[in-house]
Design a protein around this motif. Structure first.
Motif, PDB file in Angstrom:
ATOM      1  N   GLU A 138      -5.327   2.971   6.178  1.00  0.00           N
ATOM      2  CA  GLU A 138      -6.065   2.847   4.929  1.00  0.00           C
ATOM      3  C   GLU A 138      -7.138   1.762   5.057  1.00  0.00           C
ATOM      4  O   GLU A 138      -7.101   0.728   4.386  1.00  0.00           O
ATOM      5  N   THR A 194       2.214   4.486   3.101  1.00  0.00           N
ATOM      6  CA  THR A 194       1.575   3.902   4.276  1.00  0.00           C
ATOM      7  C   THR A 194       2.632   3.277   5.178  1.00  0.00           C
ATOM      8  O   THR A 194       3.580   2.661   4.705  1.00  0.00           O
ATOM      9  N   CYS A 238       0.845  -1.194   0.000  1.00  0.00           N
ATOM     10  CA  CYS A 238       0.000   0.000   0.000  1.00  0.00           C
ATOM     11  C   CYS A 238       0.883   1.248   0.000  1.00  0.00           C
ATOM     12  O   CYS A 238       1.751   1.400   0.872  1.00  0.00           O
ATOM     13  N   ALA A 277      -9.066   0.678   1.710  1.00  0.00           N
ATOM     14  CA  ALA A 277      -8.221  -0.089   0.800  1.00  0.00           C
ATOM     15  C   ALA A 277      -7.888  -1.455   1.386  1.00  0.00           C
ATOM     16  O   ALA A 277      -7.897  -2.467   0.672  1.00  0.00           O
TER      17      ALA A 277
END
Length: 280
Positions: free
Chosen positions: A256, A248, A245, A259
């Motif tokens: 997140e 991050t 990701c 996601a």
């Protein structure tokens, strides 16, 4: 307050939703509450189990250091599942919990239908190993000598956690409120016996090469201590996929959540329809 006995230690758990079970295993700096966004999402179609590890109230905080360690963490997952009459489940673990679910997959392959290991691998890369082994015992002592407030402040502003504060100040504050309220003794014991003494994941490369359980590895691209190990795990585990990701840090499910939930849901769907591919 519901509890399950894990070899004489009572573990607090929460059981939400109906359907196929998912067991969530929390990280060192968190507890079951940091899975709230995942439970709210997945409990619409799954039975979601969260629990506090030993050392994290309202679970028991054993005084005996010999009641802590990575083997206990792995086996406590089995105790929770058996206590709830669950023969097989999907597993989701973050960091310390990610280490535990990977080890669970090695020892209890028939009980794990799918494994999500997020942010796993701190202290495992060979070039960082010596520094980690020196730092972990010092951190363990710090919870007793400096107290939870000081240690929480340091942890929450670390280079792999400051991302959460920048992205979601209220979410970071909630994480910090929970962290400050943890048991200093429980955190110290966990750090001294689990974090400081667990073997490197690289030591299990050959064993990982024989895994047949579908695995999703998830890591933030700013979670530097975990990047090399996740690449190793991807190359070692024939059934593993790797999701990285962007922008991050470590607490990927908090930073997140949308996601993370979407990627995990896609993974579970592929596993359940039989299309998650084993690498040739």
């Amino acid at each position: 307050m519901p509890t399950i006995d894990a070899n004489g230690v009572k573990l607090h758990y929460q059981d939400t939703g109906r359907g196929y079970p998912i067991v969530f295993v929390h990280e060192f700096g968190a507890d079951h509450r940091e899975w709230e966004t995942q439970v709210r999402y997945f409990s619409r179609g799954y039975r979601c189990i969260t629990y506090n590890a030993r050392g994290y109230p309202p679970s028991d905080v054993p005084e005996d250091l010999n009641q802590y360690g990575w083997e206990f963490s792995r086996d406590d997952i089995a105790a929770v599942m058996r206590g709830l009459g669950i023969a097989q489940a999907h597993l989701v673990g973050l960091s310390m919990g990610g280490y535990a679910v990977l080890q669970f997959g090695l020892k209890y392959p028939d009980m794990a239908s799918a494994i999500v290991a997020a942010g796993a691998g701190t202290g495992s890369p060979p070039h960082l190993r010596d520094a980690y082994l020196k730092e972990a015992p010092e951190t363990a002592r710090g919870f007793i000598t400096r107290g939870m407030a000081a240690m929480a402040e340091e942890m929450g502003h670390g280079p792999t956690r400051i991302q959460l504060k920048h992205k979601d100040p209220r979410g970071w504050q909630e994480f910090m409120d929970h962290l400050r309220a943890h048991s200093a003794q429980g955190m110290s014991n966990t750090c001294a016996r689990y974090q400081a003494l667990r073997p490197s994941l690289h030591d299990f490369r050959d064993a990982f090469g024989k895994m047949t359980t579908p695995v999703l590895l998830a890591v933030g691209d700013e979670d530097a201590p975990c990047l090399d190990t996740n690449l190793m795990l991807k190359s070692a585990i024939p059934t593993a996929g790797l999701w990285m990701c962007p922008n991050t840090g470590h607490a990927i499910n908090l930073e997140e959540p949308a996601a993370f939930n979407a990627e995990v849901e896609r993974f579970f769907a592929a596993v359940e329809r039989g299309s998650w591919r084993r690498r040739e």
